[in-house]
Design a protein around this motif. Structure first.
Motif, short mmCIF file in Angstrom:
data_model
loop_
_atom_site.label_atom_id
_atom_site.label_comp_id
_atom_site.label_asym_id
_atom_site.label_seq_id
_atom_site.Cartn_x
_atom_site.Cartn_y
_atom_site.Cartn_z
N THR A 183 -70.89 -12.42 -108.20
CA THR A 183 -71.48 -13.43 -109.07
C THR A 183 -70.45 -14.52 -109.32
O THR A 183 -69.27 -14.39 -108.99
N ALA A 184 -70.91 -15.62 -109.93
CA ALA A 184 -69.99 -16.71 -110.27
C ALA A 184 -68.89 -16.20 -111.19
O ALA A 184 -67.72 -16.60 -111.06
N ALA A 185 -69.24 -15.31 -112.11
CA ALA A 185 -68.24 -14.74 -113.02
C ALA A 185 -67.23 -13.88 -112.26
O ALA A 185 -66.02 -13.92 -112.54
N ASP A 186 -67.72 -13.10 -111.27
CA ASP A 186 -66.82 -12.28 -110.45
C ASP A 186 -65.89 -13.15 -109.62
O ASP A 186 -64.70 -12.83 -109.45
N ILE A 187 -66.42 -14.27 -109.10
CA ILE A 187 -65.59 -15.19 -108.32
C ILE A 187 -64.48 -15.76 -109.18
O ILE A 187 -63.30 -15.78 -108.78
N SER A 188 -64.83 -16.19 -110.38
CA SER A 188 -63.83 -16.76 -111.29
C SER A 188 -62.79 -15.72 -111.68
O SER A 188 -61.59 -16.00 -111.73
N ALA A 189 -63.25 -14.49 -111.93
CA ALA A 189 -62.34 -13.43 -112.33
C ALA A 189 -61.38 -13.10 -111.19
O ALA A 189 -60.18 -12.85 -111.41
N LEU A 190 -61.90 -13.10 -109.95
CA LEU A 190 -61.05 -12.79 -108.79
C LEU A 190 -60.04 -13.91 -108.56
O LEU A 190 -58.86 -13.65 -108.26
N GLU A 191 -60.48 -15.14 -108.69
CA GLU A 191 -59.56 -16.27 -108.52
C GLU A 191 -58.43 -16.22 -109.56
O GLU A 191 -57.28 -16.54 -109.25
N ALA A 192 -58.79 -15.79 -110.75
CA ALA A 192 -57.80 -15.75 -111.83
C ALA A 192 -56.68 -14.75 -111.58
O ALA A 192 -55.53 -14.94 -112.00
N VAL A 193 -56.98 -13.66 -110.86
CA VAL A 193 -55.96 -12.62 -110.63
C VAL A 193 -55.45 -12.65 -109.18
O VAL A 193 -54.61 -11.83 -108.81
N ASN A 194 -55.99 -13.59 -108.37
CA ASN A 194 -55.66 -13.59 -106.94
C ASN A 194 -55.12 -14.93 -106.48
O ASN A 194 -55.36 -15.35 -105.36
N GLY A 195 -54.42 -15.61 -107.37
CA GLY A 195 -53.78 -16.87 -107.00
C GLY A 195 -54.76 -17.94 -106.58
O GLY A 195 -54.45 -18.77 -105.72
N GLY A 196 -55.96 -17.91 -107.14
CA GLY A 196 -56.95 -18.93 -106.85
C GLY A 196 -57.84 -18.62 -105.67
O GLY A 196 -58.76 -19.38 -105.37
N CYS A 197 -57.63 -17.48 -105.00
CA CYS A 197 -58.46 -17.11 -103.84
C CYS A 197 -59.67 -16.31 -104.31
O CYS A 197 -59.52 -15.35 -105.09
N ALA A 198 -60.86 -16.69 -103.81
CA ALA A 198 -62.09 -16.04 -104.25
C ALA A 198 -62.46 -14.84 -103.40
O ALA A 198 -63.46 -14.17 -103.67
N PHE A 199 -61.68 -14.55 -102.37
CA PHE A 199 -61.99 -13.45 -101.47
C PHE A 199 -61.03 -12.29 -101.67
O PHE A 199 -59.81 -12.48 -101.81
N ALA A 200 -61.58 -11.08 -101.68
CA ALA A 200 -60.76 -9.88 -101.83
C ALA A 200 -60.55 -9.28 -100.45
O ALA A 200 -61.36 -8.50 -99.97
N CYS A 201 -59.46 -9.65 -99.81
CA CYS A 201 -59.18 -9.13 -98.47
C CYS A 201 -58.76 -7.67 -98.55
O CYS A 201 -57.96 -7.29 -99.41
#
Length: 440
Positions: A183-201
């Motif tokens: 979701t948009a919220a999940d994307i924002s949360a991931l970017e916040a802890v992943n240096g701005g990247c929205a993908f969880a490699c």
């Protein structure tokens, strides 16, 4: 009065009574003679009516048997449809219906079937029969009045909506792009802890694995929502079966490991839907050995669709477990990313082709009469990501168009990040079945 006078009077009375009795007996005889003929006619008519009524019962039973028998699952009508796929009027079934009627009416001792009007049709996935029969029943008593026969007519109709059998194949896109936040919220949360990247490699053996980080942070990724939705759909399908083994299912992915990216069987075609559902729930995000491995070319939907087309083959009539209707569910974000220097419709990055789904294999699959249901999990816009703005944004608006073009009519759906993937996928399943599913 003297005694001799009394005796005389008594004799006259007795004589008068005897005369009265004699006169009444004659009158009764006349009345009986007048009534016997209509009584005999009434009794005779009752007998003729009883024969006609019994004949009608037998004729109705014959019509009922013909209407049902002509479109039973073992009938010539159904066999012809299975063999040829014809629709409309089925002449052979009409001939069969008359034979069935005649056989069932052969026990009548008084008359035969003198005329018939029979129609057997197969339209809209429904067998329908309409049988009208007539018999001229001879009379035995009322013919003295010129009524030689009584016409008896009956009608029977029937429908057969057979149970249809299906083989379902589910192709889940589990490529790295499905590691985007759900979701948009999940994307924002991931970017916040992943240096701005929205993908969880999902990097194999890495000390810093954003896939593991997302799990730790309780961030839901798109692939997980899809795998759960597939599990839910299969579970619901199992519960909706009308007969045992009506549905078989198989699940495929694009591969568990980027180093061996290919169409991969997660669960083979099976009627054990519980085990297939369990396997679907365990579909994981494709792993990569390191960041930017193989230039991130891990989404070859063209090859996967061509591969599964060969596995599925040609769809059947669905009228038996040995000749099932075949259905493919494609669940993807709709973007291909593969080494394809030729036949790439978008701008190449070296030999790397990033583009909306190539629908060429979809056309071939549907040409085999396979129903293709396409579920597009909306490719989220990531304006902060340079790669996205350079390579994906230029064709963003065409992704959905291609996913819809891949689908059979009425079997396309899109689920935005806020949507309920399970509900939409289950509805897609219902849409597939409602096109052909028939109940008795």
């Amino acid at each position: 009065m003297r005694s001799n006078e009394v005796g005389t009077a008594d004799k006259r009375v007795r004589r008068t009574l005897r005369q009265a009795r004699t006169d009444r007996s004659g009158a009764v005889s006349v009345i009986f003679a007048l009534l016997i003929l209509p009584l005999m006619i009434a009794v005779g008519a009752a007998v003729d009516y009883a024969i006609a009524a019994r004949t009608r019962e037998m004729l109705q039973a014959a019509a009922d048997a013909a209407a049902v028998g002509a479109i039973s699952m073992s009938s010539s009508a159904v066999k012809q449809v299975i063999a040829s796929g014809t629709s409309g009027e089925i002449k052979v079934a009409e001939s069969d219906a008359l034979k069935i009627a005649q056989t069932n009416f052969s026990g009548s001792r008084f008359s035969d079937i003198t005329s018939s009007q029979i129609s057997v049709q197969y339209t809209g996935n429904t067998f329908s029969s309409d049988v009208a029969l007539t018999s001229e029943v001879p009379t035995y008593f009322v013919r003295i009045f010129g009524v030689d026969t009584v016409t008896v007519s009956v009608r029977a109709t029937a429908q057969n909506k057979p149970i249809y059998y299906y083989n379902f194949y589910v192709l889940i896109d589990n490529s790295p792009s499905m590691g985007l936040g759900a979701t948009a919220a999940d994307i924002s949360a991931l970017e916040a802890v992943n240096g701005g990247c929205a993908f969880a490699c999902h990097i194999t053996g890495a000390s810093y694995d954003t896939y593991a980080l997302a799990q730790k942070q309780g961030i839901t990724l798109r692939y997980k929502v899809v795998s759960r939705a597939v599990q839910s759909m299969i579970t619901n399908a199992a519960a909706s079966q009308l007969v045992s083994n009506q549905y078989k299912m198989a699940v495929y992915s694009l591969g568990a490991d980027a180093q061996t990216t290919k169409l991969t069987q997660v669960a083979g075609l099976s009627s054990s839907l519980a085990s297939v559902a369990s396997a679907a729930a365990n579909v994981d995000l494709m792993t990569i050995p390191y960041q930017n491995y193989n230039n991130d070319q891990q989404t070859d939907l063209l090859a996967a669709l061509n591969g599964i087309r060969s596995i599925m083959g040609v769809s059947g009539s669905g009228l038996s477990a040995n000749d099932p209707i075949k259905v493919l569910f494609l669940i993807s974000d709709g973007v291909e990313d593969a080494e394809r220097p030729k036949n790439c419709w978008e701008k190449l990055n070296g030999n790397r082709c990033q583009q909306p789904l190539d629908t060429t294999p979809c056309v071939s699959i549907k040409a085999n009469d396979v129903k293709l249901a396409s579920l597009y999990t909306t490719y989220q816009k990531i304006p902060s990501n340079t790669w996205y703005t350079t390579w994906i944004a230029p064709f963003q608006t065409r992704i959905a168009t291609k996913m819809k073009a891949c689908a059979s009519d009425g079997l396309y759906a899109e689920v935005p990040p806020s949507g309920d993937v399970s509900a939409v996928l289950t509805q897609l399943f219902a849409n597939v079945v409602s096109e052909t599913h028939l109940t008795h």
